[in-house]
Design a protein around this motif. Structure first.
Motif, PDB file in Angstrom:
ATOM      1  N   ARG A 299       0.537  -0.582  -2.925  1.00  0.00           N
ATOM      2  CA  ARG A 299      -0.632  -1.432  -2.795  1.00  0.00           C
ATOM      3  C   ARG A 299      -0.270  -2.722  -3.633  1.00  0.00           C
ATOM      4  O   ARG A 299      -0.958  -3.581  -3.790  1.00  0.00           O
ATOM      5  N   ARG A 318      -2.804  -8.189  -7.527  1.00  0.00           N
ATOM      6  CA  ARG A 318      -2.359  -7.689  -6.447  1.00  0.00           C
ATOM      7  C   ARG A 318      -1.399  -8.778  -5.571  1.00  0.00           C
ATOM      8  O   ARG A 318      -1.344  -9.824  -5.887  1.00  0.00           O
ATOM      9  N   SER A 322      -0.839  -8.211   0.519  1.00  0.00           N
ATOM     10  CA  SER A 322      -0.962  -6.692   0.641  1.00  0.00           C
ATOM     11  C   SER A 322      -2.066  -6.122   1.109  1.00  0.00           C
ATOM     12  O   SER A 322      -3.151  -6.689   1.220  1.00  0.00           O
ATOM     13  N   SER A 323      -2.146  -4.835   1.495  1.00  0.00           N
ATOM     14  CA  SER A 323      -3.406  -4.109   2.062  1.00  0.00           C
ATOM     15  C   SER A 323      -4.484  -4.031   1.088  1.00  0.00           C
ATOM     16  O   SER A 323      -5.753  -4.394   1.300  1.00  0.00           O
ATOM     17  N   ARG A 326      -6.076  -7.753   0.948  1.00  0.00           N
ATOM     18  CA  ARG A 326      -6.713  -8.150   1.943  1.00  0.00           C
ATOM     19  C   ARG A 326      -8.098  -7.240   1.876  1.00  0.00           C
ATOM     20  O   ARG A 326      -9.316  -7.852   2.237  1.00  0.00           O
ATOM     21  N   GLN A 327      -8.316  -5.708   1.565  1.00  0.00           N
ATOM     22  CA  GLN A 327      -9.223  -5.121   1.676  1.00  0.00           C
ATOM     23  C   GLN A 327     -10.533  -5.508   0.869  1.00  0.00           C
ATOM     24  O   GLN A 327     -11.673  -5.464   1.084  1.00  0.00           O
ATOM     25  N   GLU A 374     -12.929   2.259  -0.049  1.00  0.00           N
ATOM     26  CA  GLU A 374     -12.266   2.973   1.132  1.00  0.00           C
ATOM     27  C   GLU A 374     -13.322   3.782   2.068  1.00  0.00           C
ATOM     28  O   GLU A 374     -12.807   3.923   3.269  1.00  0.00           O
ATOM     29  N   LEU A 377     -14.293   1.263   4.602  1.00  0.00           N
ATOM     30  CA  LEU A 377     -13.359   0.291   5.194  1.00  0.00           C
ATOM     31  C   LEU A 377     -13.454   0.222   6.917  1.00  0.00           C
ATOM     32  O   LEU A 377     -13.203  -0.626   7.502  1.00  0.00           O
ATOM     33  N   GLU A 381     -13.565  -3.053   8.972  1.00  0.00           N
ATOM     34  CA  GLU A 381     -12.467  -3.411  10.035  1.00  0.00           C
ATOM     35  C   GLU A 381     -13.120  -3.756  11.308  1.00  0.00           C
ATOM     36  O   GLU A 381     -12.773  -4.566  11.792  1.00  0.00           O
TER      37      GLU A 381
END
Length: 400
Positions: A299, A318, A322-323, A326-327, A374, A377, A381
Motif C-alpha cells: 500500500r 502514501r 496507490s490503492s 485512492r481509497q 475497509e 469500500l 466503489e
C-alpha cells in the motif's frame, strides 16, 4: 536533526505579545526575537544596511552611521512596493540569523520565535506550533496611546497595516486572549507551558506520538477544516519537493459527521523511498513516525502521528496513485455525497466507540480507522462507478 520545539509567537501591536514572551522566558524558553534580529542585521557596517542604502539612498543613514529607522519607515509606510523591497532585504537575513540561534539552543529547548510579522511573511507553517496573542482593536489603541504615547490616529494606522484578526486566527494553534487582566494572561501562559509546550517538546525530542487523547465520538466541530488546513501547510512545508499534495481525509473531513476528535491527513509522495526520506523532516515538524514504511509494503503507507498533546492527528504518507491513497479520497468523497452512508457509518462508529481501546499512538497507528474504512469500500466503489468519480476530481475542503 533539530531536537528542539520551535514555537511561533505573534500578535498585533499592543496585543501583549512581549508580555507573553517575557513570561515564557521566565519559565525556561529560549527567545528568538525577530524585531531585535531585524535591528542587528541592518546595524552600521552590515551587509544588510549596505543593501538598504543601495535600494533607498544615503538619506536612510543617520549621523551616527546607523540606519535612520523613522526615515525608512516614512519611505515604506503606505508604499507596498517599497515595503516589499525592504522586506526582501531584511527577511532573509533575519531568517538566517534566527536559524543560527535555534541551532545554538540546547537539545531539550523550547524555542519561542517572536515575530510580529509571522502571519504577514507567510512563515507560520515553518513552526510546529503557532501561538497568537489577541486583544480587541479598541483595547490595543488604548494601550498604545496610554503606554507608548502614540496619537490615536497613528495607533489605528499601525493596527490597520498589520494582519487582520481573521488572518491571525487562521494561523493560530493557540489563541491567547489578552482582553482581561495581566494575572489572567500569566495564568494562561503558565498552563500553556506546563500542559502543552513541555510535553510537546519531550515527545518531539523522543520522536514519539502524543499519548492519550479524547476517546469516543463528538459532535461535528466547525473548526476541524481550519485546523486541518494549518497542519496540511506544515506538512507540505516539511516535505518540500517530495510532497505531491496533502489532503484532509477521514471522518473529520466529512461535514456534519460526528467523529473522534482526531484530524486524519494524507501526504502523497512519488515512492516508498520518498516516504522514508521525508520521515525525519515530518518528525521535526511535529509528526514522528509510528509505523515505519517498508520497501515491501504493497500500500506504500507510512503512518505518523502528532506529537502535540493539544491536537490529536494522524498522518498517512502514501504513494500517489496507490490503492491506499485512492481509497482514502474515495471514502471521504462518498461520505460527503451520501447522507445514508453517513448515517450507517455513524451507527457503526457509535457501536465501535463502546469497545475498549488502547492508547492513541498504538491503536491509531495500527490502522484502526483504516480497518473501518475497509468494511465500506464495496459501497464506495459502487458509488464511484455510478458517478464517474476519480481522485483527480477530489477537492480537499467542501463548502460547509
Amino acid at each position: 536533526m533539530i531536537d528542539v520545539l520551535r514555537v511561533g509567537l505573534t500578535g498585533g501591536i499592543g496585543s501583549g505579545k512581549s508580555t507573553v514572551s517575557r513570561r515564557l522566558v521566565e519559565l525556561g524558553a529560549v527567545l528568538v526575537d525577530a524585531d531585535r534580529i531585524a535591528r542587528e542585521v541592518v546595524a552600521a557596517g552590515t551587509e544588510g544596511l549596505a543593501a538598504v542604502v543601495e535600494a533607498f539612498g544615503e538619506e536612510v543613514v543617520g549621523p551616527d552611521g546607523e540606519m535612520d529607522r523613522p526615515k525608512v519607515a516614512s519611505l515604506v509606510f503606505g508604499d507596498p512596493e517599497a515595503r516589499r523591497t525592504l522586506n526582501g532585504i531584511v527577511h532573509p537575513l533575519v531568517g538566517k540569523r534566527a536559524a543560527e540561534l535555534v541551532a545554538e539552543a540546547g537539545p531539550d529547548a523550547v524555542v519561542v520565535q517572536d515575530s510580529p510579522l509571522l502571519v504577514e511573511s507567510g512563515i507560520a507553517a515553518a513552526s510546529p506550533l503557532v501561538v497568537v496573542v489577541h486583544a480587541d482593536a479598541e483595547v490595543r489603541v488604548s494601550r498604545l496611546v496610554g503606554s507608548r504615547g502614540m496619537s490615536e490616529e497613528d495607533a489605528r494606522a499601525r493596527i490597520a497595516a498589520q494582519a487582520t484578526d481573521e488572518q491571525r486566527r487562521a494561523a493560530a494553534d493557540v489563541w491567547l486572549d489578552n482582553n482581561g487582566s495581566p494575572d489572567a494572561l500569566t495564568a494562561a501562559v503558565d498552563a500553556l507551558w506546563h500542559e502543552r509546550l513541555l510535553p510537546f517538546e519531550e515527545n518531539l525530542r523522543l520522536r514519539r506520538p502524543a499519548r492519550g487523547g479524547a476517546r469516543g465520538l463528538v459532535d461535528p466541530d466547525g473548526s476541524w477544516p481550519a485546523q486541518a488546513s494549518r497542519l496540511r501547510s506544515r506538512i507540505a512545508a516539511a516535505a518540500g519537493e517530495k510532497s505531491l499534495g496533502v489532503a484532509h481525509v477521514g471522518p473529520t473531513a466529512v461535514p456534519g459527521l460526528p467523529a473522534e476528535d482526531v484530524i486524519d491527513l494524507q501526504l502523497a509522495v512519488a515512492s516508498v523511498e520518498d516516504a522514508v526520506t521525508v520521515a525525519d523532516a515530518l518528525a521535526e515538524a511535529g509528526f514522528p513516525a509510528c509505523v515505519p514504511s517498508t520497501q515491501d509494503d504493497p500500500r506504500g503507507t507510512c503512518r505518523h502521528a502528532s506529537a502535540d498533546p493539544g491536537r490529536p492527528a494522524l498522518l498517512h504518507v502514501r504513494v500517489h496513485g496507490s490503492s491506499g491513497w485512492r481509497q482514502a479520497l474515495l471514502v471521504r468523497d462518498w461520505l460527503r455525497a451520501d447522507a445514508t452512508a453517513r448515517a450507517e457509518l455513524l451507527a457503526a462508529g457509535r457501536a465501535g466507540a463502546a469497545e475498549p481501546a488502547g492508547e492513541q499512538g498504538a491503536s491509531r497507528c495500527a490502522g484502526r480507522t483504516e480497518a473501518r474504512s475497509e468494511t465500506v469500500l464495496p459501497s464506495a466503489e459502487r458509488w464511484a462507478e455510478e458517478t464517474g468519480w476519480s481522485p483527480e476530481d477530489a477537492t480537499d475542503e467542501p463548502d460547509h
